[in-house]
Write an enzyme that holds these catalytic residues in place. Structure first.
Site, PDB file in Angstrom:
ATOM      1  N   GLU A 143     -11.272  -3.751  -3.526  1.00  0.00           N
ATOM      2  CA  GLU A 143     -10.326  -2.687  -3.880  1.00  0.00           C
ATOM      3  C   GLU A 143     -10.074  -2.744  -5.384  1.00  0.00           C
ATOM      4  O   GLU A 143      -9.347  -3.613  -5.863  1.00  0.00           O
ATOM      5  CB  GLU A 143      -9.016  -2.884  -3.110  1.00  0.00           C
ATOM      6  CG  GLU A 143      -9.189  -2.954  -1.610  1.00  0.00           C
ATOM      7  CD  GLU A 143      -8.067  -3.734  -0.926  1.00  0.00           C
ATOM      8  OE1 GLU A 143      -6.892  -3.395  -1.118  1.00  0.00           O
ATOM      9  OE2 GLU A 143      -8.372  -4.706  -0.219  1.00  0.00           O
ATOM     10  N   HIS A 151       0.797  -1.236   0.000  1.00  0.00           N
ATOM     11  CA  HIS A 151       0.000   0.000   0.000  1.00  0.00           C
ATOM     12  C   HIS A 151       0.832   1.290   0.000  1.00  0.00           C
ATOM     13  O   HIS A 151       0.478   2.271   0.656  1.00  0.00           O
ATOM     14  CB  HIS A 151      -0.972  -0.002   1.185  1.00  0.00           C
ATOM     15  CG  HIS A 151      -2.035  -1.069   1.095  1.00  0.00           C
ATOM     16  ND1 HIS A 151      -2.537  -1.531  -0.098  1.00  0.00           N
ATOM     17  CD2 HIS A 151      -2.686  -1.774   2.070  1.00  0.00           C
ATOM     18  CE1 HIS A 151      -3.450  -2.461   0.138  1.00  0.00           C
ATOM     19  NE2 HIS A 151      -3.561  -2.638   1.433  1.00  0.00           N
ATOM     20  N   HIS A 192      -9.934   1.754   0.301  1.00  0.00           N
ATOM     21  CA  HIS A 192      -9.828   0.535   1.108  1.00  0.00           C
ATOM     22  C   HIS A 192     -10.968   0.420   2.123  1.00  0.00           C
ATOM     23  O   HIS A 192     -10.752   0.019   3.278  1.00  0.00           O
ATOM     24  CB  HIS A 192      -8.471   0.535   1.821  1.00  0.00           C
ATOM     25  CG  HIS A 192      -7.949  -0.817   2.160  1.00  0.00           C
ATOM     26  ND1 HIS A 192      -8.546  -1.635   3.094  1.00  0.00           N
ATOM     27  CD2 HIS A 192      -6.890  -1.506   1.690  1.00  0.00           C
ATOM     28  CE1 HIS A 192      -7.855  -2.754   3.185  1.00  0.00           C
ATOM     29  NE2 HIS A 192      -6.844  -2.704   2.353  1.00  0.00           N
TER      30      HIS A 192
HETATM   31  C1  BGC Z   1      -4.357  -6.615   1.700  1.00  0.00           C
HETATM   32  C2  BGC Z   1      -4.329  -7.432   2.984  1.00  0.00           C
HETATM   33  C3  BGC Z   1      -4.022  -6.497   4.119  1.00  0.00           C
HETATM   34  C4  BGC Z   1      -5.071  -5.401   4.121  1.00  0.00           C
HETATM   35  C5  BGC Z   1      -4.826  -4.371   5.186  1.00  0.00           C
HETATM   36  C6  BGC Z   1      -5.433  -5.611   1.815  1.00  0.00           C
HETATM   37  O1  BGC Z   1      -5.492  -4.838   0.655  1.00  0.00           O
HETATM   38  O2  BGC Z   1      -4.511  -7.419   0.577  1.00  0.00           O
HETATM   39  O3  BGC Z   1      -3.378  -8.454   2.932  1.00  0.00           O
HETATM   40  O4  BGC Z   1      -3.996  -7.161   5.341  1.00  0.00           O
HETATM   41  O5  BGC Z   1      -5.104  -4.748   2.889  1.00  0.00           O
HETATM   42  O6  BGC Z   1      -3.579  -3.835   5.046  1.00  0.00           O
END
Ligand code: BGC
Length: 388
Positions: A353, A145, A217
Site C-alpha cells: 500500500e 483506513h 489495498h
Molecule cells: C493494515 C492491517 C489490516 C489490513 C486490513 C492493512 O493496511 O495495516 O493491519 O488488518 O489493512 O484492514
C-alpha cells in the site's frame, strides 16, 4: 472540454472528454449480453446493487497482451487482475469476491481504494490548526483506513474513456464525514497500457484544511488467487528504514534502519524467510504489517518488486509516495470465501500500500499530509507486471 452524459444500464456514466461522443454512440454499446463495449479496450457490465438500490458496474480494462483488469465503482475496487506467467498463461492474481454482496459488508479491504486517510491515526484523533478532530475508533483505540463509512464503502461516479483502457472515478466526501474537516473531492484514474502497467492517479481538493492519504489495498498472490500462501514469493523493498510501531500498530515516531533485522528486504528475499522470527515488531503485527520509508527522492520510482518463482510472474510497484505498507494478510483466517470458491487462509495474499506514513497527522516529524483550500493533492502509483 465537453462532456456528454449518458445513462447506460440505469447508471449514470460521464463519458470522458471527446466532443464527438454522443448519447447515441454510448448506447450503441448495447449488445444481447449484459456486457457493453465502451471502446475496443473497455467494457462495462452490471455487478449488483447496494443495499439502498444503487447500481454498481464492473469495468474491464484490457491491453494488447491480453491482460484484463476488472474494477467496480463501489469502493473503486480492483476485483480481478489477469496477468501472464512465463509461458503466457493467465491467472487472476488479486484476492476478492465473485459478487458485490460480500464487498458491501465488513471485509479485509480486498482491492479497495482507501481514504480519506489510509492506515491508522492514533487515538482516533488529531489536531489541525489548533482544533482537535475526533474520528471513529474502528481498530482498537485507533482509526483505521478512514473510519467505518470510508471511501471503500462509497459508490463512485464514473467517467470512462471513449478511446482508452481507462476510467476516472470521483467521490465527494462531505465536510465532517467520518469526523474529517472539509468537503473533499477525490478523483482516481485507473489506466492500463500495453507495457502491462496498471497506473493509478489519485487527486484531491478540499474546501477547508484537512488531511489526506489515499491508496489501493489489493492483496496479490502472483501464483493466482487462492493458490496457497505468498511465503515463497521473493520480495525486494527499496527502503532502508521502517517506522516501528507500538502494540496497536501506531508508529513510535522513530525511523529504524532495516539492516540486520527481519525487515531487510533491500535484496530479493523470501517473504517467509524470517516472518516467524523472534522479533517484537513481527509479534505486534502477527507478521509484516509495517510501513517502509522509501529511499527514492519523491519522483515516480520503484518502491518494491515481488516475484513468484513458480510461475515467474513479477510485480513491480512504482510510486512517488514516501512510504509503502507491506502487509502479509496476517488477519486472513479462512472465513473469506473468495472468487471461484477459493478459501483465503492466513498469508494467502500480500499488500503493498503506497502511502504517507501511518499517523502522520499526529507526527510533526513525518512528511505532511495536510491539504489546504487551493492546494492539489496528486500522487501516482503503478503496478507493473512481467514474467521471467
Ligand atoms: C493494515 C492491517 C489490516 C489490513 C486490513 C492493512 O493496511 O495495516 O493491519 O488488518 O489493512 O484492514
Amino acid at each position: 472540454m465537453s462532456r456528454s452524459i449518458a445513462s447506460v444500464v440505469g447508471f449514470t456514466v460521464f463519458l470522458m472528454g471527446l466532443p464527438g461522443v454522443s448519447l447515441a454512440a454510448a448506447q450503441t454499446a448495447k449488445s444481447p449480453s449484459s456486457v457493453k463495449k465502451l471502446n475496443p479496450r473497455l467494457t462495462m457490465q452490471p455487478f449488483g446493487k447496494t443495499h439502498d438500490g444503487r447500481e454498481v458496474d464492473l469495468y474491464t480494462l484490457t491491453n494488447q497482451n491480453g491482460m484484463a483488469v476488472g474494477i467496480m465503482n463501489y469502493g473503486g475496487v480492483i476485483v480481478t487482475l489477469k496477468a501472464p506467467d512465463r509461458h503466457g498463461k493467465f491467472e487472476d492474481v488479486v484476492l476478492g469476491y465473485d459478487k458485490l454482496d460480500p464487498y458491501l459488508g465488513k471485509n479485509p479491504y480486498f482491492g479497495a481504494l482507501v481514504g480519506r486517510y489510509a492506515n491508522r491515526i492514533g487515538g482516533a484523533k488529531f489536531t489541525l490548526d489548533g482544533k482537535e478532530y475526533h474520528l471513529p475508533k474502528n481498530d482498537g483505540p485507533n482509526c483505521l483506513h478512514g473510519g467505518i463509512n470510508n471511501f471503500s464503502k462509497q459508490v463512485w461516479a464514473v467517467k470512462p474513456s471513449p478511446t482508452e483502457a481507462k476510467i476516472e472515478l470521483q467521490y465527494v466526501s462531505a465536510d465532517g464525514e467520518e469526523g474529517f474537516p472539509g468537503k473533499m473531492t477525490a478523483t482516481v484514474t485507473y489506466s492500463l497500457d500495453d507495457k502491462n502497467e496498471l497506473r493509478i492517479d489519485y487527486a484531491a481538493v478540499s474546501d477547508k484544511p484537512t488531511v489526506v492519504n489515499l491508496t489501493n489495498h489489493s492483496y496479490f498472490n502472483l501464483a493466482g488467487q487462492g493458490n496457497g500462501t505468498i511465503l515463497n514469493h521473493l520480495l525486494t523493498i527499496y527502503g532502508s528504514k521502517t517506522t516501528p510501531v507500538d502494540a496497536t500498530l501506531i508508529p513510535t515516531g522513530e525511523l529504524k534502519p532495516v539492516a540486520g533485522t527481519p525487515f531487510d528486504f533491500t535484496k530479493p528475499t523470501r517473504i517467509g524467510e524470517r516472518i516467524n522470527a523472534d522479533d517484537q515488531q513481527l509479534k505486534f503485527g502477527r507478521g509484516y504489517d509495517h510501513n517502509w520509508v522509501l529511499d527514492h527522492s519523491g519522483s515516480l520510482s520503484l518502491a518494491a518488486r515481488a516475484e513468484d518463482p513458480g510461475s515467474g510472474r513479477v510485480l513491480e510497484v512504482l510510486t512517488d509516495q514516501p512510504g509503502v505498507q507491506f502487509y502479509t494478510g496476517n488477519f486472513l483466517d479462512g472465513t473469506d470465501h473468495g472468487k471461484g470458491g477459493k478459501v483465503y487462509q492466513q498469508r494467502y495474499g500480500f499488500c503493498l500500500e503506497t502511502q504517507h506514513f501511518p499517523d502522520s497527522p499526529n507526527k510533526p516529524s513525518f512528511p505532511s499530509v495536510v491539504l489546504r483550500p487551493g492546494g492539489h493533492y496528486h500522487t501516482t502509483t503503478v503496478f507493473r507486471f512481467s514474467a521471467k
